[in-house]
Design a protein around this motif. Structure first.
Motif, PDB file in Angstrom:
ATOM      1  N   ASP A  33      -5.291  -2.025   5.136  1.00 27.99           N
ATOM      2  CA  ASP A  33      -6.565  -1.426   5.218  1.00 27.99           C
ATOM      3  C   ASP A  33      -6.315  -0.545   4.133  1.00 27.99           C
ATOM      4  O   ASP A  33      -5.578   0.066   4.162  1.00 27.99           O
ATOM      5  CB  ASP A  33      -6.437  -0.954   7.050  1.00 27.99           C
ATOM      6  CG  ASP A  33      -6.889  -1.384   7.912  1.00 27.99           C
ATOM      7  OD1 ASP A  33      -7.942  -2.344   8.101  1.00 27.99           O
ATOM      8  OD2 ASP A  33      -5.626  -2.527   8.048  1.00 27.99           O
ATOM      9  N   TRP A  34      -7.650  -0.027   3.863  1.00 30.25           N
ATOM     10  CA  TRP A  34      -7.461   1.066   2.805  1.00 30.25           C
ATOM     11  C   TRP A  34      -7.759   2.520   3.433  1.00 30.25           C
ATOM     12  O   TRP A  34      -7.817   2.274   4.639  1.00 30.25           O
ATOM     13  CB  TRP A  34      -9.109   0.584   2.057  1.00 30.25           C
ATOM     14  CG  TRP A  34      -9.319  -0.046   1.276  1.00 30.25           C
ATOM     15  CD1 TRP A  34      -8.794  -1.610   1.543  1.00 30.25           C
ATOM     16  CD2 TRP A  34     -10.389  -0.130   0.083  1.00 30.25           C
ATOM     17  NE1 TRP A  34      -9.263  -2.260   0.146  1.00 30.25           N
ATOM     18  CE2 TRP A  34     -10.533  -1.506   0.384  1.00 30.25           C
ATOM     19  CE3 TRP A  34     -12.016   0.684   0.023  1.00 30.25           C
ATOM     20  CZ2 TRP A  34     -11.474  -1.895  -1.282  1.00 30.25           C
ATOM     21  CZ3 TRP A  34     -12.541   0.275  -0.765  1.00 30.25           C
ATOM     22  CH2 TRP A  34     -13.003  -1.045  -1.523  1.00 30.25           C
ATOM     23  N   SER A  35      -6.753   3.028   2.431  1.00 35.03           N
ATOM     24  CA  SER A  35      -6.811   4.368   3.208  1.00 35.03           C
ATOM     25  C   SER A  35      -7.417   5.900   1.690  1.00 35.03           C
ATOM     26  O   SER A  35      -7.101   4.992   0.670  1.00 35.03           O
ATOM     27  CB  SER A  35      -5.316   4.535   3.644  1.00 35.03           C
ATOM     28  OG  SER A  35      -5.107   6.214   4.212  1.00 35.03           O
ATOM     29  N   HIS A  72     -11.991  -9.064  -0.752  1.00 34.33           N
ATOM     30  CA  HIS A  72     -12.256  -7.287   0.089  1.00 34.33           C
ATOM     31  C   HIS A  72     -13.258  -7.128   0.397  1.00 34.33           C
ATOM     32  O   HIS A  72     -14.457  -7.986   0.316  1.00 34.33           O
ATOM     33  CB  HIS A  72     -12.565  -6.127  -1.478  1.00 34.33           C
ATOM     34  CG  HIS A  72     -11.100  -6.428  -2.611  1.00 34.33           C
ATOM     35  ND1 HIS A  72      -9.703  -6.048  -2.566  1.00 34.33           N
ATOM     36  CD2 HIS A  72     -11.555  -6.831  -3.769  1.00 34.33           C
ATOM     37  CE1 HIS A  72      -9.607  -5.989  -3.537  1.00 34.33           C
ATOM     38  NE2 HIS A  72     -10.375  -7.260  -4.264  1.00 34.33           N
ATOM     39  N   GLY A 128     -14.182   2.022   6.921  1.00 30.86           N
ATOM     40  CA  GLY A 128     -13.548   0.581   7.092  1.00 30.86           C
ATOM     41  C   GLY A 128     -13.803  -0.571   6.466  1.00 30.86           C
ATOM     42  O   GLY A 128     -13.905  -1.712   7.287  1.00 30.86           O
ATOM     43  N   CYS A 129     -12.593  -0.435   4.863  1.00 22.29           N
ATOM     44  CA  CYS A 129     -12.665  -1.081   4.267  1.00 22.29           C
ATOM     45  C   CYS A 129     -11.482  -1.636   4.172  1.00 22.29           C
ATOM     46  O   CYS A 129     -10.239  -1.241   4.977  1.00 22.29           O
ATOM     47  CB  CYS A 129     -12.514  -0.518   3.039  1.00 22.29           C
ATOM     48  SG  CYS A 129     -14.970  -0.308   2.679  1.00 22.29           S
ATOM     49  N   PHE A 130     -11.317  -2.792   3.916  1.00 23.31           N
ATOM     50  CA  PHE A 130      -9.409  -3.775   3.629  1.00 23.31           C
ATOM     51  C   PHE A 130     -10.079  -4.908   3.285  1.00 23.31           C
ATOM     52  O   PHE A 130     -10.621  -5.283   2.935  1.00 23.31           O
ATOM     53  CB  PHE A 130      -9.262  -4.566   5.419  1.00 23.31           C
ATOM     54  CG  PHE A 130     -10.389  -5.302   5.841  1.00 23.31           C
ATOM     55  CD1 PHE A 130      -9.676  -6.724   5.029  1.00 23.31           C
ATOM     56  CD2 PHE A 130     -11.188  -5.070   6.563  1.00 23.31           C
ATOM     57  CE1 PHE A 130     -10.704  -7.775   6.441  1.00 23.31           C
ATOM     58  CE2 PHE A 130     -12.051  -6.118   7.500  1.00 23.31           C
ATOM     59  CZ  PHE A 130     -11.726  -7.330   7.315  1.00 23.31           C
ATOM     60  N   CYS A 144      -7.754   3.353  -3.874  1.00 24.31           N
ATOM     61  CA  CYS A 144      -9.121   3.556  -3.136  1.00 24.31           C
ATOM     62  C   CYS A 144      -9.919   4.641  -3.206  1.00 24.31           C
ATOM     63  O   CYS A 144      -9.392   6.225  -2.440  1.00 24.31           O
ATOM     64  CB  CYS A 144      -8.332   2.934  -1.684  1.00 24.31           C
ATOM     65  SG  CYS A 144      -7.664   1.911  -1.306  1.00 24.31           S
ATOM     66  N   ASN A 195     -15.871  -5.061   2.826  1.00 24.69           N
ATOM     67  CA  ASN A 195     -16.484  -2.973   3.532  1.00 24.69           C
ATOM     68  C   ASN A 195     -17.185  -3.588   4.550  1.00 24.69           C
ATOM     69  O   ASN A 195     -18.093  -4.000   4.969  1.00 24.69           O
ATOM     70  CB  ASN A 195     -17.229  -3.274   2.046  1.00 24.69           C
ATOM     71  CG  ASN A 195     -17.878  -1.526   2.284  1.00 24.69           C
ATOM     72  OD1 ASN A 195     -17.328  -0.285   3.626  1.00 24.69           O
ATOM     73  ND2 ASN A 195     -18.848  -1.099   1.711  1.00 24.69           N
ATOM     74  N   ARG A 197       1.053  -1.308  -0.230  1.00 26.11           N
ATOM     75  CA  ARG A 197      -0.325   0.148   0.276  1.00 26.11           C
ATOM     76  C   ARG A 197       0.740   1.465   0.131  1.00 26.11           C
ATOM     77  O   ARG A 197       1.618   1.079   1.210  1.00 26.11           O
ATOM     78  CB  ARG A 197      -0.741   0.049   1.121  1.00 26.11           C
ATOM     79  CG  ARG A 197      -2.217   1.086   0.858  1.00 26.11           C
ATOM     80  CD  ARG A 197      -2.691   0.870   2.340  1.00 26.11           C
ATOM     81  NE  ARG A 197      -1.975   2.222   3.332  1.00 26.11           N
ATOM     82  CZ  ARG A 197      -2.401   2.101   4.511  1.00 26.11           C
ATOM     83  NH1 ARG A 197      -3.797   1.591   5.315  1.00 26.11           N
ATOM     84  NH2 ARG A 197      -2.180   2.936   5.167  1.00 26.11           N
ATOM     85  N   ARG A 225      -3.552  -9.585   5.548  1.00 23.33           N
ATOM     86  CA  ARG A 225      -5.052  -8.330   5.926  1.00 23.33           C
ATOM     87  C   ARG A 225      -4.134  -6.302   5.598  1.00 23.33           C
ATOM     88  O   ARG A 225      -3.164  -5.938   6.327  1.00 23.33           O
ATOM     89  CB  ARG A 225      -5.408  -7.576   7.371  1.00 23.33           C
ATOM     90  CG  ARG A 225      -6.114  -6.542   7.668  1.00 23.33           C
ATOM     91  CD  ARG A 225      -6.981  -6.715   8.429  1.00 23.33           C
ATOM     92  NE  ARG A 225      -8.062  -4.589   8.793  1.00 23.33           N
ATOM     93  CZ  ARG A 225      -8.887  -4.991   9.537  1.00 23.33           C
ATOM     94  NH1 ARG A 225      -9.757  -5.869   9.754  1.00 23.33           N
ATOM     95  NH2 ARG A 225      -9.961  -4.261   9.472  1.00 23.33           N
TER      96      ARG A 225
END
Length: 303
Positions: free
Chosen positions: A255-257, A272, A244-246, A239, A274, A36, A253
């Protein structure tokens, strides 16, 4: 089984090398890292940032001799200062752009495209491109090309006017409308999420955005997850929206940012998720065009 010496009478013959079934297939290449990218995003979005390109280059991690995010694809953030122009001429056969922030105009191949946040563009390679920020504020584009694919074979981009794609503009309002239409349709039992696939007049037969790259806006409803699956194409994911997505990639894992870029390596099982209250959206570029053409996509569900 050793390597027999080469018997050579000329310089061209002396360059020959021979391997055999004992040693020809033991080449081990470094894996493409799952990743990421936050630093490049933060640098491009910083208030004090200047006009320029912020590449996401992890070529050293997988032993590649030229800039690359994955072996066939290179992603960047482009920042254009207020009222300024960024000129580029990437050694690629095409370019994918997503407007993260600001408004601007892009001039390429005799056309001008006016864009704003959420717009998507696909541009031909082999052309000089000028991005100008309008509206009194800086602008940021997320940009993906197939430069590494050309660099691997030391190929030149197409001559001006000879690219396999034309300039294409997908306005944010039309993208939103198309997603709303998709969300209203009943989902098939084996459907891999709800995705809007971007294509164009000249690439519609392959459903690709450009011959070598596929482009999709995937969506995921609150509390849902996309079934674990794998494919041989590497995926570069922006993203766009997702609280709260990953993602789970090969058991890890990530996490999305917001507006961070993720890499899903080829063939790794991933899903994925949500966990937030709103529809999640993530833009994905894959080197899928190569795999579709070679019949090697290898898509399959893992659950």
């Amino acid at each position: 089984m050793g390597d027999p010496p080469v018997r050579a009478a000329t310089a061209a013959q002396a360059r020959a090398r021979f391997f055999n079934s004992a040693n020809a297939f033991n080449l081990k290449l470094p894996a493409v890292p799952r990743a990421r990218f936050d630093a490049a995003r933060d640098a491009a979005l910083a208030d004090a940032a200047g006009t320029g390109a912020y590449p996401m280059d992890q070529s050293a991690a997988f032993g590649c001799g030229f800039p690359a995010t994955t072996p066939l694809v290179l992603a960047r953030y482009l920042r254009i200062g207020a009222g300024e122009t960024l000129s580029t001429r990437f050694a690629a056969s095409g370019e994918v752009h997503y407007a993260i922030a600001g408004n601007g105009e892009t001039r390429v191949a005799g056309e001008t495209i006016a864009w704003g946040p959420g717009d998507v563009m696909v541009l031909p390679g082999g052309e000089a491109v000028e991005h100008r920020a309008t509206g009194g504020a800086a602008a940021v584009l997320w940009t993906v090309t197939n430069e590494p694919a050309l660099a691997f074979e030391r190929l030149n981009p197409p001559a001006a006017g000879a690219a396999a794609v034309d300039p294409v503009h997908y306005p944010a309002a039309e993208i939103t409308h198309q997603v709303e239409v998709l969300q209203a349709l009943p989902a098939a039992a084996d459907q891999a999420g709800v995705a809007l696939i971007f294509s164009a007049e000249r690439t519609a037969d392959s459903r690709n955005a450009m011959p070598s790259l596929t482009l999709a806006l995937n969506t995921l409803a609150p509390g849902m997850h996309q079934r674990a699956h794998r494919h041989n194409a590497a995926a570069i994911t922006l993203c766009v929206e997702g609280e709260g997505c990953f993602s789970m990639i090969d058991g890890h894992r990530i996490d999305w940012s917001p507006f961070a870029t993720m890499v899903t390596p080829p063939a790794e099982v991933h899903s994925h998720h949500n966990g937030g209250p709103r529809l999640a959206r993530f833009l994905i570029v894959q080197d899928g065009g190569w795999h579709y053409h070679a019949r090697t996509m290898g898509f399959e569900f893992a659950e």
